[in-house]
Design an enzyme around this catalytic site. Sequence first.
Site, PDB file in Angstrom:
ATOM      1  N   CYS A   1     -14.092 -38.847  15.097  1.00 24.55           N
ATOM      2  CA  CYS A   1     -12.706 -38.387  15.012  1.00 24.55           C
ATOM      3  C   CYS A   1     -12.352 -37.558  16.247  1.00 24.55           C
ATOM      4  O   CYS A   1     -13.040 -36.568  16.553  1.00 24.55           O
ATOM      5  CB  CYS A   1     -12.505 -37.546  13.749  1.00 24.55           C
ATOM      6  SG  CYS A   1     -10.827 -36.899  13.573  1.00 24.55           S
TER       7      CYS A   1
ATOM      8  N   TYR B   1       0.837  -1.202   0.000  1.00 24.94           N
ATOM      9  CA  TYR B   1       0.000   0.000   0.000  1.00 24.94           C
ATOM     10  C   TYR B   1       0.874   1.256   0.000  1.00 24.94           C
ATOM     11  O   TYR B   1       0.656   2.196  -0.775  1.00 24.94           O
ATOM     12  CB  TYR B   1      -0.919   0.003   1.226  1.00 24.94           C
ATOM     13  CG  TYR B   1      -1.840   1.204   1.298  1.00 24.94           C
ATOM     14  CD1 TYR B   1      -1.407   2.400   1.863  1.00 24.94           C
ATOM     15  CD2 TYR B   1      -3.135   1.145   0.806  1.00 24.94           C
ATOM     16  CE1 TYR B   1      -2.240   3.506   1.919  1.00 24.94           C
ATOM     17  CE2 TYR B   1      -3.969   2.250   0.848  1.00 24.94           C
ATOM     18  CZ  TYR B   1      -3.526   3.425   1.415  1.00 24.94           C
ATOM     19  OH  TYR B   1      -4.346   4.513   1.468  1.00 24.94           O
ATOM     20  N   ASP B   2       1.882   1.284   0.852  1.00 28.02           N
ATOM     21  CA  ASP B   2       2.744   2.461   0.966  1.00 28.02           C
ATOM     22  C   ASP B   2       3.492   2.735  -0.335  1.00 28.02           C
ATOM     23  O   ASP B   2       3.676   3.890  -0.732  1.00 28.02           O
ATOM     24  CB  ASP B   2       3.741   2.276   2.110  1.00 28.02           C
ATOM     25  CG  ASP B   2       3.043   2.226   3.469  1.00 28.02           C
ATOM     26  OD1 ASP B   2       1.938   2.777   3.577  1.00 28.02           O
ATOM     27  OD2 ASP B   2       3.599   1.615   4.397  1.00 28.02           O
TER      28      ASP B   2
ATOM     29  N   GLU C   1      -1.820   4.147  21.277  1.00 24.53           N
ATOM     30  CA  GLU C   1      -2.150   3.071  20.341  1.00 24.53           C
ATOM     31  C   GLU C   1      -2.778   1.923  21.122  1.00 24.53           C
ATOM     32  O   GLU C   1      -2.208   1.437  22.103  1.00 24.53           O
ATOM     33  CB  GLU C   1      -0.892   2.588  19.633  1.00 24.53           C
ATOM     34  CG  GLU C   1      -1.151   1.821  18.361  1.00 24.53           C
ATOM     35  CD  GLU C   1      -1.347   2.729  17.154  1.00 24.53           C
ATOM     36  OE1 GLU C   1      -1.581   2.192  16.059  1.00 24.53           O
ATOM     37  OE2 GLU C   1      -1.267   3.973  17.300  1.00 24.53           O
TER      38      GLU C   1
ATOM     39  N   CYS D   1      -7.731 -40.235  12.752  1.00 22.64           N
ATOM     40  CA  CYS D   1      -8.634 -41.360  13.037  1.00 22.64           C
ATOM     41  C   CYS D   1      -8.674 -42.408  11.928  1.00 22.64           C
ATOM     42  O   CYS D   1      -9.271 -43.473  12.111  1.00 22.64           O
ATOM     43  CB  CYS D   1     -10.042 -40.846  13.310  1.00 22.64           C
ATOM     44  SG  CYS D   1     -10.886 -40.206  11.845  1.00 22.64           S
TER      45      CYS D   1
ATOM     46  N   SER E   1      -0.818  12.018  10.598  1.00 27.78           N
ATOM     47  CA  SER E   1      -0.049  10.846  10.188  1.00 27.78           C
ATOM     48  C   SER E   1       1.372  11.293   9.870  1.00 27.78           C
ATOM     49  O   SER E   1       1.676  12.491   9.872  1.00 27.78           O
ATOM     50  CB  SER E   1      -0.686  10.177   8.975  1.00 27.78           C
ATOM     51  OG  SER E   1      -0.698  11.084   7.889  1.00 27.78           O
ATOM     52  N   LEU E   2       2.255  10.338   9.602  1.00 30.98           N
ATOM     53  CA  LEU E   2       3.663  10.646   9.401  1.00 30.98           C
ATOM     54  C   LEU E   2       4.108  10.306   7.990  1.00 30.98           C
ATOM     55  O   LEU E   2       3.568   9.396   7.349  1.00 30.98           O
ATOM     56  CB  LEU E   2       4.522   9.870  10.405  1.00 30.98           C
ATOM     57  CG  LEU E   2       4.225  10.112  11.891  1.00 30.98           C
ATOM     58  CD1 LEU E   2       5.145   9.262  12.756  1.00 30.98           C
ATOM     59  CD2 LEU E   2       4.374  11.582  12.240  1.00 30.98           C
TER      60      LEU E   2
ATOM     61  N   LYS F   1       7.095   1.602  16.177  1.00 29.27           N
ATOM     62  CA  LYS F   1       5.778   1.990  15.652  1.00 29.27           C
ATOM     63  C   LYS F   1       4.803   0.834  15.877  1.00 29.27           C
ATOM     64  O   LYS F   1       4.840  -0.173  15.175  1.00 29.27           O
ATOM     65  CB  LYS F   1       5.871   2.331  14.171  1.00 29.27           C
ATOM     66  CG  LYS F   1       4.599   2.935  13.583  1.00 29.27           C
ATOM     67  CD  LYS F   1       4.845   3.395  12.145  1.00 29.27           C
ATOM     68  CE  LYS F   1       3.605   4.065  11.578  1.00 29.27           C
ATOM     69  NZ  LYS F   1       2.463   3.148  11.471  1.00 29.27           N
TER      70      LYS F   1
ATOM     71  N   CYS G   1     -12.004 -34.546   7.058  1.00 30.49           N
ATOM     72  CA  CYS G   1     -12.190 -35.893   7.590  1.00 30.49           C
ATOM     73  C   CYS G   1     -13.683 -36.173   7.701  1.00 30.49           C
ATOM     74  O   CYS G   1     -14.463 -35.309   8.108  1.00 30.49           O
ATOM     75  CB  CYS G   1     -11.522 -35.993   8.962  1.00 30.49           C
ATOM     76  SG  CYS G   1     -11.997 -37.456   9.900  1.00 30.49           S
TER      77      CYS G   1
END
Length: 657
Positions: free
Chosen positions: A423, A34-35, A167, A403, A80-81, A111, A418
């Site tokens: 079982c 994304y970045d 956070e 089993c 934001s940074l 972070k 299974c």
Amino acid sequence: MDINQEIERLRQELNRAGYEYYVLDNPTMSDYDYDHLLRRLEELEEANPELITPDSPTQRVGGKAVVGFAEVEHRVPLESLQDVFDFDELRQFDQRVRGVVPDATYVVEPKVDGLSVALEYVDGLFVRGATRGDGRVGEEVTENLRTIRSIPLRITDAPANLIVRGEVFMPKTVFHRLNEQREDRGEPLFANPRNAAAGSLRQLDPAIAAQRKLDAILFNVQYAENMEFVSHNETLDYLKSKGYKVIPHYTCSTVEQVIECIAAIGEGREKFPFDIDGAVVKVDDLAQRARLGSTAKFPRWAAAYKYPPEEKPTKLLDIVVQVGRTGVLTPKAVLAPIRLAGTTVTNATLHNQDFITEKDIRIGDTVVVRKAGEIIPEVLSVLTDLRPKGADPYYLPEKCPVCGAPVTRDEEGAHIRCTGAECPAQLVRNLAHFASRDAMDIEGLGIAVVEALVSAELIKSPADLYYLEPQSVAAVERMGKKSAENLLSAIEKSKENDLSRLLYAFGIRQVGQKAAKTVAQHFGTLEAIQNAAIEDFTAVDDIGIITADNLRRWFDSEQSSHLIDRLRQAGVNMTATQSSSDHRFKGMTFVLTGALERFTRDEASALIEDRGGKASGSVSKKTTYVVAGENAGSKLKKANELGIPVLTEDEFAQMLE
């Protein structure tokens, strides 16, 4: 592809990923990818400013308030940074800072990969908490934040108004335990701790948030009325003195020291109780921050270094198969130990047979491994040129490794399961389903009691329920004599249930309540069902070839035969209640829509079926009548379009009489 097309493509991908991440809490794109996409879009828009639009992802910090929570406008924006992806970019950041403040000192912090929140205090009392949202408007989640024990509800000697930022995260130990519980219940797993923390904090029911055992760590004073601080370090000391859990932080005087500190944080990330996705670098002196100022999107005095996903080759030593409580066989790669993202990795999930086949993964291969979301090891690819001679393609076993029962592939999807009715790997889930309200309806036999009985080794099969001894049950933790008596009474009562309930309780795939009732009524006894061929099943109304095949496979199993024999010996009813002789609705199909006053949907459906009719969930040309209650919607509209007769509830009641 021209610039316009590339910009539009990037915006669509980023907007979709942002919606999944911030609104749905269900990301499908890694933060790292994304970045990088966002960086590319920024470069294109900077070179072509005439193409910038107000709705571009570059023009917003991110996020959106979700319906269900009140909106909160932040008194001080939660900025934001600016991201940096390598140390050269970090040195460029340092040069820009020192061009304004040559003697800058930095604070470096891990972070935390969680959910950013603002906490507001009035006269020392916690009054409101909100998520970051888009940085200016977030969601109020005060009651959920109150459940986090590391957040003080009152602080002493506080300013009249105080806002702090931190956070919220889910500790890694809690995350692993939560996913184990969700796997036990057959629920989808959380991808990473951030995803789990976000989903937990935004629960409408604070009791659920409390169960998730979230934590919070503070890293900033947003606003403190009539108080002045000189440095960031001073604000962190203040927060610590007030009883907050404060982010670990390190002071550095040069950018090279910052780089060393970031590397050390990355290498020691396993020591932190929280997951991290980078390190934050901030100018310490607050007056210097004011001189540096901010752009429209980011402060110029801080940057976030993002650790690249670490990828390394290692040897795949073996593939082991685990069986989950839903019966799904999950292959796991056993790896030669390798150091990734600060931890030693020795295994990785291989998901399913399709995943193994697609990547052509074989025992003995050299594989490239990384940590998805910095937490879950995954196999990216195979270095086929290093493949040893004689390495054969790998296929999941045809019989359950626990089993020995045959396995079968889901009709839709890639799961292999299974089929064993007894079982051990599926015991808890099978018992919980067997005892559920719509199955054998054994009151008091919830999941906690099932787990207690299994832990005490009193039951290894649903049939064992009917052979329990009062003194043994009473000795189980948290049971006691009275609870044991009530439970055994409910188990005894369940023996009288109709065959349709028992058939549904077996948990045969594709055999729900309706199919179980149809099959039970058609054949009359469990013995007749056991002896039926596939073509006998498909001759039953609404039973298709897939359901018929699942029935035949289940009854062909030795474990199923053993289970049925023991249930029969215990006196469990295996005969269907004779259907009513009233067949007035034979050949008719009814659809119920809207709110009915005299009946519930289930009651009305049962009355229709008792009279030989069929209750359907959708309107078609084959529908005989639509019964419309209050606020009937699209089904009523479609009935009118097709000319299907519509009955009021009173008219339906008259037909029943």
